[in-house]
Every structure is written in structure tokens, then in C-alpha cells.
Scaffold this motif. Sequence first.
Motif, PDB file in Angstrom:
ATOM      1  N   ASP A 154       2.483  46.062 -37.684  1.00 29.57           N
ATOM      2  CA  ASP A 154       3.798  46.645 -37.973  1.00 29.57           C
ATOM      3  C   ASP A 154       4.317  47.416 -36.769  1.00 29.57           C
ATOM      4  O   ASP A 154       3.545  48.000 -36.008  1.00 29.57           O
ATOM      5  CB  ASP A 154       3.699  47.630 -39.148  1.00 29.57           C
ATOM      6  N   VAL A 191       5.436  51.513 -52.752  1.00 29.41           N
ATOM      7  CA  VAL A 191       4.581  50.767 -51.830  1.00 29.41           C
ATOM      8  C   VAL A 191       5.130  49.366 -51.600  1.00 29.41           C
ATOM      9  O   VAL A 191       5.785  48.810 -52.466  1.00 29.41           O
ATOM     10  CB  VAL A 191       3.148  50.624 -52.379  1.00 29.41           C
ATOM     11  N   GLY A 192       4.829  48.822 -50.446  1.00 29.34           N
ATOM     12  CA  GLY A 192       5.085  47.400 -50.208  1.00 29.34           C
ATOM     13  C   GLY A 192       6.046  47.134 -49.076  1.00 29.34           C
ATOM     14  O   GLY A 192       5.945  46.130 -48.402  1.00 29.34           O
ATOM     15  N   GLU A 193       6.988  48.018 -48.898  1.00 30.05           N
ATOM     16  CA  GLU A 193       7.963  47.858 -47.817  1.00 30.05           C
ATOM     17  C   GLU A 193       8.636  49.212 -47.633  1.00 30.05           C
ATOM     18  O   GLU A 193       8.504  50.090 -48.487  1.00 30.05           O
ATOM     19  CB  GLU A 193       8.991  46.785 -48.177  1.00 30.05           C
ATOM     20  N   PRO A 194       9.358  49.369 -46.534  1.00 33.69           N
ATOM     21  CA  PRO A 194      10.058  50.645 -46.375  1.00 33.69           C
ATOM     22  C   PRO A 194      11.041  50.830 -47.529  1.00 33.69           C
ATOM     23  O   PRO A 194      11.676  49.863 -47.966  1.00 33.69           O
ATOM     24  CB  PRO A 194      10.811  50.470 -45.056  1.00 33.69           C
ATOM     25  N   ARG A 207       7.313  43.986 -39.638  1.00 39.05           N
ATOM     26  CA  ARG A 207       6.226  43.255 -39.003  1.00 39.05           C
ATOM     27  C   ARG A 207       6.638  42.796 -37.609  1.00 39.05           C
ATOM     28  O   ARG A 207       7.788  42.429 -37.383  1.00 39.05           O
ATOM     29  CB  ARG A 207       5.890  42.017 -39.850  1.00 39.05           C
ATOM     30  N   THR A 232      -2.880  46.193 -54.363  1.00 39.12           N
ATOM     31  CA  THR A 232      -2.427  47.383 -55.081  1.00 39.12           C
ATOM     32  C   THR A 232      -3.057  47.446 -56.472  1.00 39.12           C
ATOM     33  O   THR A 232      -3.481  48.500 -56.933  1.00 39.12           O
ATOM     34  CB  THR A 232      -0.892  47.406 -55.187  1.00 39.12           C
ATOM     35  N   ARG A 286       3.523  39.615 -49.357  1.00 31.37           N
ATOM     36  CA  ARG A 286       3.390  39.162 -47.985  1.00 31.37           C
ATOM     37  C   ARG A 286       3.297  37.637 -47.961  1.00 31.37           C
ATOM     38  O   ARG A 286       2.444  37.049 -48.612  1.00 31.37           O
ATOM     39  CB  ARG A 286       2.115  39.753 -47.401  1.00 31.37           C
ATOM     40  N   ILE A 323       8.136  53.052 -40.859  1.00 36.09           N
ATOM     41  CA  ILE A 323       7.709  51.674 -40.602  1.00 36.09           C
ATOM     42  C   ILE A 323       8.966  50.819 -40.484  1.00 36.09           C
ATOM     43  O   ILE A 323       9.860  50.885 -41.330  1.00 36.09           O
ATOM     44  CB  ILE A 323       6.814  51.140 -41.747  1.00 36.09           C
ATOM     45  N   ASP A 377       5.509  57.974 -50.646  1.00 37.23           N
ATOM     46  CA  ASP A 377       5.774  56.694 -49.991  1.00 37.23           C
ATOM     47  C   ASP A 377       4.485  56.298 -49.289  1.00 37.23           C
ATOM     48  O   ASP A 377       4.127  56.848 -48.251  1.00 37.23           O
ATOM     49  CB  ASP A 377       6.932  56.855 -49.004  1.00 37.23           C
ATOM     50  N   THR A 378       3.779  55.356 -49.898  1.00 37.28           N
ATOM     51  CA  THR A 378       2.424  55.038 -49.447  1.00 37.28           C
ATOM     52  C   THR A 378       2.432  53.792 -48.583  1.00 37.28           C
ATOM     53  O   THR A 378       2.752  52.706 -49.046  1.00 37.28           O
ATOM     54  CB  THR A 378       1.504  54.798 -50.658  1.00 37.28           C
ATOM     55  N   TYR A 379       2.061  53.957 -47.342  1.00 40.19           N
ATOM     56  CA  TYR A 379       1.982  52.815 -46.422  1.00 40.19           C
ATOM     57  C   TYR A 379       0.527  52.383 -46.285  1.00 40.19           C
ATOM     58  O   TYR A 379      -0.345  53.209 -46.002  1.00 40.19           O
ATOM     59  CB  TYR A 379       2.544  53.196 -45.052  1.00 40.19           C
ATOM     60  N   TRP A 380       0.290  51.106 -46.514  1.00 40.40           N
ATOM     61  CA  TRP A 380      -1.050  50.555 -46.334  1.00 40.40           C
ATOM     62  C   TRP A 380      -0.981  49.050 -46.407  1.00 40.40           C
ATOM     63  O   TRP A 380       0.122  48.490 -46.474  1.00 40.40           O
ATOM     64  CB  TRP A 380      -2.033  51.139 -47.356  1.00 40.40           C
ATOM     65  N   GLN A 381      -2.127  48.399 -46.412  1.00 40.80           N
ATOM     66  CA  GLN A 381      -2.173  46.938 -46.366  1.00 40.80           C
ATOM     67  C   GLN A 381      -3.398  46.443 -47.116  1.00 40.80           C
ATOM     68  O   GLN A 381      -4.334  47.208 -47.354  1.00 40.80           O
ATOM     69  CB  GLN A 381      -2.341  46.470 -44.913  1.00 40.80           C
ATOM     70  N   THR A 382      -3.401  45.148 -47.422  1.00 37.66           N
ATOM     71  CA  THR A 382      -4.589  44.531 -48.025  1.00 37.66           C
ATOM     72  C   THR A 382      -5.832  44.909 -47.208  1.00 37.66           C
ATOM     73  O   THR A 382      -6.889  45.202 -47.760  1.00 37.66           O
ATOM     74  CB  THR A 382      -4.417  43.000 -48.023  1.00 37.66           C
TER      75      THR A 382
END
Length: 696
Positions: free
Chosen positions: A548, A429-432, A563, A354, A574, A560, A454-459
Motif C-alpha cells: 500500500d 475495515v477493508g479500505e480507506p 495499492r 476479518t 481483494r 492509506i 479505523d483498522t488497517y490490516w491485511q490477510t
Amino acid sequence: MRVIGLFCAFVGSLPATANSFVPSTSHGSTNLPTNNEGTIKMTSDSNIEPVYAAKTVSAFDKYKKEHAQSIKSPSKYWGKLAREVLDWEVPFDSHRVLQGDLTNGDVRWFSGGKLNVAYNALDRHDPKKLAMIWEGDEPDDVRRITYGEMTNKVSQIANALKAKGVKKGQVVTIYMPMIPELAMTMLACARIGAVHSVVFAGFSSDALGSRIQAANSEVVVTADHGLRGSKRIPLKDIVNAAVEHVKDKDLVKHVLVWERNYEGPESEAPYEMNSNDVRMDILVDDQRPYCPPEPMEAEENLFILYTSGSTGLPKGLVHTTGGYALYAAHTTKTTFDLAPDDIFACVADCGWITGHSYVVYGPLLNGATTFMFESTPVYPDEGRYWDMVQRHKITQFYTAPTAIRLLMRYGEEAVQKYDLSSLKVLGTVGEPINPEAWRWYYEVVGKSKCTIVDTYWQTETGGHIVTNIPGVTPMKPGSCTLPFYGIDAVVLDPADGHVVEPDENGKAEGVMAVRQPWPGMARTCLGDHARYKTVYLKPYPGYYFTGDSVMRDEEGNHFIIGRVDDIINVSGHRIGTAEVESALVAHPAVAQAAVVGRPHDLKGQSIAAFCMLRKGYEESPELLTELKMNVRHEVGAFCSPDLIVVSPTLPMTRSGKIMRRILRKIVCGETDSLGDISTLADPSIVDTLIEKVGKK
Ligand code: WT7
């Protein structure tokens, strides 16, 4: 299916009135529509101006069309943007915008093109404009840095790195506090084509040492100390211990040490310099403030970032130059409705993705003013964030649900004291995000006028892949809503991998995957492409697998659920079970350990550990403390278990596989739905564990 139960628990509390709605930005900063398609009523006493647009319907339609086109012709969509958004030293080949695919794991974007990300982030912008406002641990410790100043300083740092032998393609490990020099060191690496590997400064010396080793990194950049909530963190000492821990004793050639505005007497600066260590401030001061940006192939590495997996050592995910830069820039602009004079604040640490995408690269590539923050949300008091918003007139504010839940506990007064009228977009960001926290963020912080994204994404994804867009697509509390442009999001059946079609209610449940490459996706794991394929591409051939589980509703909104692997999400961080377990087993008393996530009011999840002791050892308060200390030493304090249960054995199948599913149920108190336990070697262990956990 397991996901259903969890999902109901999560949205069961959704307010009936909180249907989809589309507030636009309050300032109408760009081309966004204002006004109305319906009435928002979040609470019975609210008197909210209708902020949906009739025009919004057309904006939403436009999104649908554009999204469909971006999926249909990704080369056309991204090729056009890449020319508009970035400056290329050598243009890419129009016929080779996208090559390779997810089946083969050989994705390449913008082949033939050359560019430099630091040049794009700095030199090409107005040198007089503010690039960064930084606020340190103490609220009066503020620095303002223009693009011109930053370009010069980054060039000096780049020359300093070169002077210490850093070459294109080499990995530079960065272990630093959240000071401007951290962002500038990252950009200096990008300028000369070195690959940065930022390790979050909360990781322990052991964890840092193994990341230095894994990346074969000859140069480490750190600072004498960090400051958080007036506490001094001895970073240089930790680096010294990490270098000791590196297996290859000759690997680290130099440790470069910034001084974090240390004002005390030299004799009291409590850190040790070894013979090959270099004082960065002095070295940098001596350099020319000009360094030609190295033209990089679009697919050459920009950085690596380690992230936990469910097994083995953390993976060094590799992000490349052209695709990552475009994706970070485009998502920042679009998701946050970024306008030229905005003060964009993402309060994440640069040790995580992030911070890479939304403190450093995204805002600077857009020529915006990025706000960087060193401290915590509650120092010196719980009004810190809002005080900063008021003083710096922050327009976008981006944080994690865990911080929102924490601040909610202090009540509304701490927010109401401040003038927050500059805010337009609030990100999470980071979790629901639970609907209660969402509503508090929306009503109390945003005064029902800001858009919550509400931004959903990952490394691995480099930037947002599912999110609502201010004034364009609807918000829905608790949902990250709809896929970003270019993201072909699908819900797959976890058992056989087929695309789940909506049921009679229009809902689809399964695992979250993406059917098509996008520019921001990580291309490989450093030195281990087989692992990359095994984790992300092989589980469902032809798709990128996120790990996810998800529920998609009848309007296409994504919720979401969590995991499906053994990764634990503590305060948006994480954490891999394998790392924590190996830290526990490293204690002589522990024969075997299993770690699972347990729901936690503030952190989302906390860590619960089950340990089986070796013969001759017994449970004692001292032992439990030692075990926690082991995790702190080997991984980092933020991974410390909240609960440790000493157990005579662990629930294992006859073939010796630990059944974490059962442990998870036990710590969640869901003991009436344990499922089939007959495959356990010793089913009686279940009752023993239920009793033990009950007593804790
Ligand atoms: C995992 C990725 C992306 C930067 C921060 C974490 C979870 C992330 C959301 C969201 C629900 C989310 C997922 C994902 N996650 N954002 N908006 N809603 N869940 O990056 O450490 O790579 O973790 O965080 O489980 O897979 P990360």
C-alpha cells in the motif's frame, strides 16, 4: 509522485473542524478515561458533550511510551502478554520468544511452547456463558450457544473429522454459509491440529477446485445450501462441480455435508450425494462430546487462507498457532476495548481474514460473546444492522466502508427508529473510509458518543497493524491513525527503499512497511516460501512490505492511499487482476485481456476490463454477457466486471508489457495526465480507447 494527487482527492473534503479527537467509550467499561481535552464540533448544529479526557492526555502518553517499549523490546512485550493471554500446555522458552528476522524470512515466535487454540478459545471459559449469538437470514432465526455447548459440539465435530481419517497437519477445505457450524468446524480442525482452509462461499466451483488442489486437501466440509436475502445458494452442487474440476481425481476422499436447518421434504432437498459424501449432522450426533485438544507447537500451522495477488494463482497464506492466537486476542481486546459482558459483532464473512480474527478467534479467545450474522445489511430491509444492535444489545459493531456508504443512501430514518444506546465502539475495515461516511457512522449511528476505530490490516498481518484505540489514541476521520503495539511502521521511498523523513510540513509519503516481525504475521505461502519472500520481504530488504501507499501527517497519523500493485479492492474484497484476466482469456473470443480498478461510489472500486479479440470475433451484447459469465464461473460473481471494453489492441510497450497505468487513467477520466506514452508500440491506441470508454 502519483500518490500525492490521489491523496488530495481523498482528503480534500475533510471538514475543517474534524481535527484529532479522542472520545472514550461511553460506558467507561475498562480502565479508560473519560472527559476532556478539547471540544469536538463535527457539525455546526451539533451539541456534543465534550467526551475527551484530561486524563486522555496521559492515556495517549502511556500509549506512546508503551508503543516505544514494545518496539524496543518485542520479546519482553509479547512474552509477557503470551503468558497472560493464553494457556500453554508446555511453556515457551523465555530466551526464544522471537527468533529469525524479516531479512531471512525465518520468523518464529514462542519456540518450545505448546498450546491448543480451540482449548484456549472454548474449554477454559465459563461453560454457562454465551459464546455465540447467531442470527440467520431471517431475523427470527436466532441461536444462542454457550461455551459449554460449543466445547461439546466442537469436540463432536473433531471426533467426526477423525473418524473420516483427518490427521494432524492435513488441510481441510471449508466452503460453508455463515452458520455456527462453520465457526465450530474451524475450531474442530484447530482442536485436532488439522489446518483449515476456508474458501469464501461466493467463489465459483472452478476457484474452489483450484484451491482444493493447491492445498492438497482430501476432505471438504460444506452445507447443503446457503441463504442470503431469502435466496438459496446451492453450495453442495457447487462443491460437486469443484471436485470434478480438481485435477487430481483421487484427491478428495470425503465431502462432509451439514444441513442448514432444512425443513422441507427430503425429496425436495435438491442436492446430490455421492458415495463418499457424509451427512455431517448424523455423523456428528454419533460422536462423543469430548475430544482431547492436540498440543500444538507454537509455530505449527493453524490455518491457511487464500488471497489474491497481482500475478498467478492465489497465495495460500499460512498462519501459525501461538503468534496468531495471541495477536488476534490482543488486538480484539485492545482495539475494541472489549469488556467481559460485551456482545461483539463483526459482520464480516468467515471466508475472509476479518471473519477468522474477529468473528471466531479474537472474541472467543477473550471469552467474549461473539455475534455471527448470515444475511445482508439490507434484508429484509435497510434497518437490519440497527435492528440487530437493538435486539441483541450489541456493544461493538464492525463493518466495512462499502456497507456504510450503502446504508447512508437510505437516509437517517432507518437508523433513528432503533435504540442503539448499547453501542460503544464502531469499527471499519477493508479500505480507506471517506470522511463523509466516517461522519455518518460517527454521528448518525454512534450519536457522537462512540469511538470509531479505523483498522488497517491485511490477510497477511493476522490482525490490526495501524488503528486508533478507544480512549487512548485520537481519532481522525479518514485516517487509520497510529501503529498498534509492537508494530514498527515506516514509510519508505518506493524508488530506493530508504525511510522517508518528514518534510518541512512534517509529512511523509511513500509505501507502507513494517520494520520488525510481530506475532500475527503470516509466516509463508503454502508450499512456496520463495513467493512469500519475493512478494513481501525482498522488495525492501529488512522490511515487511504491505503493497500500500501511505501519507503520514505531522501527528504521525497514517492515511492509506491505495495499492501500489495491481490488486483491486471491490467492496473491501481483494481481487487479483491475474485471476480475472485469465477468466476472460479462457473465452475463445479473447486473445488478451487487461483489468484495472475504477473508482465506484459504493464499492470503492469496480472492475474495468479491456479485451482484445481473436480474428473472426466481433463485439456484440451477447459476447459481453458471455465474458461476464466467464468471470462468474471461473472466479465468482463478486468479481464480475462492471465495464468491458473491446479494443483492437492493448496499450503495450514495444517489449509487449501491458501498461495498466494508462488504462487506469483512461477509466478514471484522467486523460489530461496520462504521462509518457511515447514508449508504447502504438500510441494511437490511447485515443481509440478514450473514445470507446467515453461512449460506455
Ligand atoms: C488491503 C488488505 C484486513 C481485512 C480486510 C481486507 C486495504 C484494509 C484498510 C483501512 C485503508 C485498508 C489495504 C490492504 N485496507 N483495511 N482501514 N484503510 N485501507 O483484507 O483482503 O487482505 O486486503 O485492504 O489496501 O492492503 P485483505
